[in-house]
Write a protein that holds these residues in place. Sequence first.
Motif, PDB file in Angstrom:
ATOM      1  N   MET A 257      20.768  16.456   0.013  1.00 35.62           N
ATOM      2  CA  MET A 257      19.576  15.653   0.232  1.00 35.62           C
ATOM      3  C   MET A 257      18.411  16.322  -0.512  1.00 35.62           C
ATOM      4  SD  MET A 257      17.731  14.386   3.751  1.00 35.62           S
ATOM      5  CE  MET A 257      19.201  13.585   4.299  1.00 35.62           C
ATOM      6  N   THR A 258      17.708  15.525  -1.324  1.00 37.63           N
ATOM      7  CA  THR A 258      16.585  16.046  -2.084  1.00 37.63           C
ATOM      8  C   THR A 258      15.290  15.911  -1.297  1.00 37.63           C
ATOM      9  OG1 THR A 258      15.988  13.955  -3.139  1.00 37.63           O
ATOM     10  CG2 THR A 258      17.744  15.269  -4.214  1.00 37.63           C
ATOM     11  N   ILE A 259      14.229  16.536  -1.796  1.00 33.02           N
ATOM     12  CA  ILE A 259      12.917  16.403  -1.164  1.00 33.02           C
ATOM     13  C   ILE A 259      12.457  14.952  -1.201  1.00 33.02           C
ATOM     14  CG2 ILE A 259      11.646  16.970  -3.271  1.00 33.02           C
ATOM     15  CD1 ILE A 259      10.616  17.915   0.309  1.00 33.02           C
ATOM     16  N   TYR A 260      12.854  14.212  -2.248  1.00 32.16           N
ATOM     17  CA  TYR A 260      12.509  12.797  -2.335  1.00 32.16           C
ATOM     18  C   TYR A 260      13.193  11.991  -1.224  1.00 32.16           C
ATOM     19  CZ  TYR A 260      10.490  13.917  -6.844  1.00 32.16           C
ATOM     20  OH  TYR A 260       9.712  14.458  -7.844  1.00 32.16           O
ATOM     21  N   ASP A 261      14.418  12.351  -0.899  1.00 34.87           N
ATOM     22  CA  ASP A 261      15.118  11.694   0.205  1.00 34.87           C
ATOM     23  C   ASP A 261      14.396  11.961   1.524  1.00 34.87           C
ATOM     24  OD1 ASP A 261      17.190  10.684  -1.419  1.00 34.87           O
ATOM     25  OD2 ASP A 261      18.326  12.556  -1.224  1.00 34.87           O
ATOM     26  N   VAL A 262      13.985  13.199   1.733  1.00 40.25           N
ATOM     27  CA  VAL A 262      13.276  13.566   2.970  1.00 40.25           C
ATOM     28  C   VAL A 262      11.964  12.796   3.082  1.00 40.25           C
ATOM     29  CG1 VAL A 262      12.143  15.467   4.198  1.00 40.25           C
ATOM     30  CG2 VAL A 262      14.357  15.848   3.092  1.00 40.25           C
ATOM     31  N   ILE A 263      11.221  12.728   1.979  1.00 41.83           N
ATOM     32  CA  ILE A 263       9.956  11.995   1.981  1.00 41.83           C
ATOM     33  C   ILE A 263      10.207  10.515   2.269  1.00 41.83           C
ATOM     34  CG2 ILE A 263       8.044  11.217   0.517  1.00 41.83           C
ATOM     35  CD1 ILE A 263       8.245  14.000  -0.869  1.00 41.83           C
ATOM     36  N   GLY A 264      11.182   9.911   1.603  1.00 41.85           N
ATOM     37  CA  GLY A 264      11.495   8.500   1.815  1.00 41.85           C
ATOM     38  C   GLY A 264      11.955   8.202   3.229  1.00 41.85           C
ATOM     39  N   LEU A 265      12.815   9.056   3.757  1.00 40.39           N
ATOM     40  CA  LEU A 265      13.280   8.850   5.140  1.00 40.39           C
ATOM     41  C   LEU A 265      12.148   9.032   6.131  1.00 40.39           C
ATOM     42  CD1 LEU A 265      16.784  10.560   5.000  1.00 40.39           C
ATOM     43  CD2 LEU A 265      16.285   8.114   5.268  1.00 40.39           C
ATOM     44  N   SER A 266      11.267   9.984   5.875  1.00 40.68           N
ATOM     45  CA  SER A 266      10.107  10.181   6.750  1.00 40.68           C
ATOM     46  C   SER A 266       9.220   8.941   6.750  1.00 40.68           C
ATOM     47  CB  SER A 266       9.295  11.400   6.299  1.00 40.68           C
ATOM     48  OG  SER A 266      10.052  12.570   6.397  1.00 40.68           O
ATOM     49  N   GLY A 267       9.003   8.377   5.571  1.00 43.20           N
ATOM     50  CA  GLY A 267       8.224   7.144   5.480  1.00 43.20           C
ATOM     51  C   GLY A 267       8.875   6.005   6.237  1.00 43.20           C
TER      52      GLY A 267
ATOM     53  N   GLY B  19       3.617   5.179   5.524  1.00 39.47           N
ATOM     54  CA  GLY B  19       5.068   5.028   5.440  1.00 39.47           C
ATOM     55  C   GLY B  19       5.493   4.401   4.124  1.00 39.47           C
ATOM     56  N   ALA B  20       4.820   3.325   3.723  1.00 44.20           N
ATOM     57  CA  ALA B  20       5.148   2.670   2.456  1.00 44.20           C
ATOM     58  C   ALA B  20       4.869   3.607   1.282  1.00 44.20           C
ATOM     59  CB  ALA B  20       4.352   1.375   2.305  1.00 44.20           C
ATOM     60  N   GLY B  21       3.793   4.359   1.373  1.00 47.40           N
ATOM     61  CA  GLY B  21       3.481   5.313   0.313  1.00 47.40           C
ATOM     62  C   GLY B  21       4.566   6.365   0.158  1.00 47.40           C
ATOM     63  N   ALA B  22       5.076   6.855   1.281  1.00 54.64           N
ATOM     64  CA  ALA B  22       6.140   7.859   1.232  1.00 54.64           C
ATOM     65  C   ALA B  22       7.413   7.283   0.622  1.00 54.64           C
ATOM     66  CB  ALA B  22       6.411   8.411   2.633  1.00 54.64           C
ATOM     67  N   VAL B  23       7.740   6.055   0.979  1.00 46.98           N
ATOM     68  CA  VAL B  23       8.923   5.424   0.388  1.00 46.98           C
ATOM     69  C   VAL B  23       8.718   5.236  -1.116  1.00 46.98           C
ATOM     70  CG1 VAL B  23      10.380   3.360   0.368  1.00 46.98           C
ATOM     71  CG2 VAL B  23       9.644   4.332   2.552  1.00 46.98           C
ATOM     72  N   LEU B  24       7.513   4.866  -1.523  1.00 44.30           N
ATOM     73  CA  LEU B  24       7.234   4.724  -2.957  1.00 44.30           C
ATOM     74  C   LEU B  24       7.392   6.053  -3.694  1.00 44.30           C
ATOM     75  CD1 LEU B  24       4.226   2.246  -2.922  1.00 44.30           C
ATOM     76  CD2 LEU B  24       6.450   1.889  -4.020  1.00 44.30           C
ATOM     77  N   ILE B  25       6.981   7.138  -3.066  1.00 39.82           N
ATOM     78  CA  ILE B  25       7.175   8.458  -3.679  1.00 39.82           C
ATOM     79  C   ILE B  25       8.662   8.715  -3.889  1.00 39.82           C
ATOM     80  CG2 ILE B  25       6.998  10.955  -3.277  1.00 39.82           C
ATOM     81  CD1 ILE B  25       4.262  10.325  -1.912  1.00 39.82           C
ATOM     82  N   SER B  26       9.467   8.383  -2.893  1.00 40.28           N
ATOM     83  CA  SER B  26      10.908   8.601  -3.037  1.00 40.28           C
ATOM     84  C   SER B  26      11.492   7.722  -4.137  1.00 40.28           C
ATOM     85  CB  SER B  26      11.635   8.351  -1.710  1.00 40.28           C
ATOM     86  OG  SER B  26      11.742   6.974  -1.426  1.00 40.28           O
ATOM     87  N   LEU B  27      10.924   6.538  -4.316  1.00 38.00           N
ATOM     88  CA  LEU B  27      11.418   5.630  -5.352  1.00 38.00           C
ATOM     89  C   LEU B  27      11.059   6.113  -6.756  1.00 38.00           C
ATOM     90  CD1 LEU B  27      10.702   2.190  -3.678  1.00 38.00           C
ATOM     91  CD2 LEU B  27      12.932   3.211  -4.137  1.00 38.00           C
TER      92      LEU B  27
END
Length: 79
Positions: A1-11, A41-49
Amino acid sequence: MTIYDVIGLSGTVVMLATYGLTVLGKIDPQRGPALAGNFLGAGAVLISLSHDFNLSAAVIETAWALIAGIGLIRLAVKR
């Protein structure tokens, strides 16, 4: 799991928690906490994207963040 996955899941958790609290009547969907939860939350998912792009997810999360952002701006202007 990458940091992007963690950020996206948190969002995702923030958005789902916000939605659940709204449905349960614990928070008002037109007040700051609900709008902030949706925006962050949407912002965090966008970061993961940005790491693993998906166009349809990016479109919905951008719209979600914009709508919540507009709501936050309207609240700020009212004060």
